[in-house]
Design a protein around this motif. Structure first.
Motif, short mmCIF file in Angstrom:
data_model
loop_
_atom_site.label_atom_id
_atom_site.label_comp_id
_atom_site.label_asym_id
_atom_site.label_seq_id
_atom_site.Cartn_x
_atom_site.Cartn_y
_atom_site.Cartn_z
N LEU A 1 0.85 -1.18 0.00
CA LEU A 1 0.00 0.00 0.00
C LEU A 1 0.89 1.23 0.00
CD1 LEU A 1 -2.77 -1.06 2.53
CD2 LEU A 1 -3.04 -0.67 0.08
N ALA A 2 0.56 2.22 -0.82
CA ALA A 2 1.38 3.43 -0.93
C ALA A 2 1.55 4.12 0.42
CB ALA A 2 0.77 4.39 -1.95
N GLU A 3 0.58 3.98 1.31
CA GLU A 3 0.67 4.61 2.64
C GLU A 3 1.60 3.86 3.58
OE1 GLU A 3 -3.20 3.40 5.00
OE2 GLU A 3 -3.61 3.52 2.84
N ASN A 4 2.06 2.67 3.19
CA ASN A 4 2.95 1.88 4.05
C ASN A 4 4.40 2.29 3.81
OD1 ASN A 4 4.18 -0.03 5.64
ND2 ASN A 4 3.12 -1.78 4.74
N THR A 5 4.69 3.55 4.14
CA THR A 5 6.03 4.08 3.89
C THR A 5 7.12 3.34 4.67
OG1 THR A 5 5.61 5.86 5.47
CG2 THR A 5 5.27 6.36 3.14
N PRO A 6 6.86 2.83 5.89
CA PRO A 6 7.94 2.08 6.55
C PRO A 6 8.41 0.86 5.75
CG PRO A 6 6.30 2.73 8.17
CD PRO A 6 5.72 3.04 6.80
N MET A 7 7.48 0.12 5.13
CA MET A 7 7.88 -1.05 4.35
C MET A 7 8.63 -0.62 3.10
SD MET A 7 7.65 -4.41 4.58
CE MET A 7 9.39 -4.38 4.22
N LEU A 8 8.14 0.43 2.45
CA LEU A 8 8.83 0.93 1.26
C LEU A 8 10.23 1.42 1.61
CD1 LEU A 8 5.80 2.72 -0.40
CD2 LEU A 8 6.92 0.61 -1.19
N THR A 9 10.39 2.01 2.79
CA THR A 9 11.71 2.46 3.25
C THR A 9 12.64 1.27 3.47
OG1 THR A 9 10.76 4.43 4.25
CG2 THR A 9 12.93 3.75 5.06
N VAL A 10 12.12 0.17 4.03
CA VAL A 10 12.94 -1.04 4.20
C VAL A 10 13.47 -1.49 2.85
CG1 VAL A 10 12.86 -3.51 4.80
CG2 VAL A 10 11.83 -1.82 6.33
N PHE A 11 12.60 -1.52 1.85
CA PHE A 11 13.04 -1.94 0.52
C PHE A 11 14.09 -0.98 -0.04
CE2 PHE A 11 8.69 -4.11 -0.33
CZ PHE A 11 9.10 -5.22 0.37
N GLY B 1 13.01 -1.26 -8.46
CA GLY B 1 12.15 -0.55 -9.40
C GLY B 1 10.75 -0.54 -8.83
N THR B 2 9.99 0.50 -9.16
CA THR B 2 8.61 0.58 -8.66
C THR B 2 7.68 1.06 -9.76
OG1 THR B 2 8.86 2.86 -7.87
CG2 THR B 2 9.30 1.09 -6.27
N SER B 3 6.43 0.67 -9.63
CA SER B 3 5.34 1.22 -10.42
C SER B 3 4.17 1.38 -9.46
CB SER B 3 4.97 0.31 -11.60
OG SER B 3 4.58 -0.96 -11.13
N GLN B 4 3.28 2.31 -9.78
CA GLN B 4 2.21 2.59 -8.84
C GLN B 4 0.88 2.73 -9.56
OE1 GLN B 4 3.15 5.63 -6.01
NE2 GLN B 4 1.08 5.75 -5.20
N GLY B 5 -0.16 2.26 -8.91
CA GLY B 5 -1.51 2.41 -9.42
C GLY B 5 -2.53 2.05 -8.37
N ALA B 6 -3.60 2.79 -8.29
CA ALA B 6 -4.70 2.53 -7.36
C ALA B 6 -4.25 2.43 -5.91
CB ALA B 6 -5.46 1.28 -7.78
N GLY B 7 -3.29 3.27 -5.53
CA GLY B 7 -2.83 3.29 -4.14
C GLY B 7 -1.91 2.16 -3.75
N ILE B 8 -1.45 1.39 -4.73
CA ILE B 8 -0.56 0.26 -4.47
C ILE B 8 0.74 0.46 -5.23
CG2 ILE B 8 -0.22 -2.23 -4.77
CD1 ILE B 8 -3.27 -2.50 -4.47
N VAL B 9 1.85 0.28 -4.53
CA VAL B 9 3.17 0.34 -5.15
C VAL B 9 3.63 -1.09 -5.41
CG1 VAL B 9 5.59 1.02 -4.85
CG2 VAL B 9 3.74 2.48 -3.95
N HIS B 10 3.97 -1.37 -6.66
CA HIS B 10 4.56 -2.68 -7.00
C HIS B 10 6.07 -2.48 -6.99
CE1 HIS B 10 4.82 -6.68 -8.64
NE2 HIS B 10 5.78 -6.21 -9.43
N ALA B 11 6.74 -3.13 -6.07
CA ALA B 11 8.20 -3.02 -5.95
C ALA B 11 8.86 -4.28 -6.47
CB ALA B 11 8.59 -2.79 -4.49
N THR B 12 9.93 -4.10 -7.22
CA THR B 12 10.74 -5.21 -7.70
C THR B 12 12.16 -5.00 -7.20
OG1 THR B 12 9.39 -5.40 -9.69
CG2 THR B 12 11.55 -6.45 -9.75
N LEU B 13 12.68 -6.00 -6.49
CA LEU B 13 14.03 -5.93 -5.94
C LEU B 13 14.88 -6.99 -6.65
CD1 LEU B 13 12.99 -5.85 -2.19
CD2 LEU B 13 13.81 -3.92 -3.54
N SER B 14 15.96 -6.55 -7.29
CA SER B 14 16.84 -7.46 -8.00
C SER B 14 17.78 -8.17 -7.02
CB SER B 14 17.66 -6.70 -9.04
OG SER B 14 18.58 -7.58 -9.66
N LEU B 15 17.92 -9.46 -7.20
CA LEU B 15 18.82 -10.25 -6.34
C LEU B 15 20.10 -10.62 -7.07
CD1 LEU B 15 16.20 -12.67 -4.72
CD2 LEU B 15 17.12 -10.52 -3.81
N THR B 16 20.26 -10.13 -8.32
CA THR B 16 21.46 -10.50 -9.09
C THR B 16 22.45 -9.35 -9.11
OG1 THR B 16 20.38 -9.80 -11.14
CG2 THR B 16 20.26 -12.15 -10.54
#
Length: 155
Positions: free
Chosen positions: A122-132, A140-155
């Motif tokens: 959820l876009a309002e969950n800034t603590p989790m986004l900060t952890v990422f 990388g991120t994309s956003q829509g309808a109040g939801i942030v889709h985060a992609t974290l590369s492990l390579t």
């Protein structure tokens, strides 16, 4: 932070997971599940406590001799990617627990050939986004309808 132990979940953690879920405030439940709920289903509880550690991995953060669960993080593999999610009990937030869970899950995922983590937050969950953002993993991120889709590369 030395009083918090991170370890793999075990089948005998079912009651601890139930207690941990019941100890969460409504807001934490909403931020994690995008809805309010009072209980985990039997299927959800089974999936969390009986994962294989490869295609599904769950770690718990515990305190005390009773191993009270104060945090949980896990992933479910989808091809080369894995969906990840975390929840930390309110009194233990902002202590680096989610970051520790993320680092250990990344280590496990890499060893199992997973190349990226994905999470809907959820876009309002800034603590989790900060952890990422602070994880050191390319994000990388994309956003829509109040939801942030985060992609974290492990390579």
């Amino acid at each position: 932070m030395s009083d918090v132990t991170i370890r793999a979940v075990r089948p005998d953690d079912k009651e601890r997971v139930v207690k941990a879920f019941r100890a969460l405030d409504r807001r934490s439940v909403y931020l994690r599940f995008f809805s309010y709920r009072k209980e985990l289903s039997e299927e959800e509880l089974r999936r969390v406590t009986e994962c294989d550690g490869v295609s599904e991995a769950v770690l718990v953060a515990t305190v005390g001799d009773e191993e009270t669960i104060v945090g949980l993080g896990g992933y479910v593999r989808r091809g080369a990617a894995a969906d990840i999610a975390f929840v930390v009990e309110e009194d233990f937030q902002r202590r680096g627990i989610a970051g520790r869970l993320l680092r250990q899950l990344a280590h496990i995922a890499r060893a199992n050939g997973i190349t990226r983590f994905e999470a809907d937050v959820l876009a309002e969950n800034t603590p989790m986004l900060t952890v990422f953002r602070r994880s050191g993993l390319p994000m990388g991120t994309s956003q829509g309808a109040g939801i942030v889709h985060a992609t974290l590369s492990l390579t």
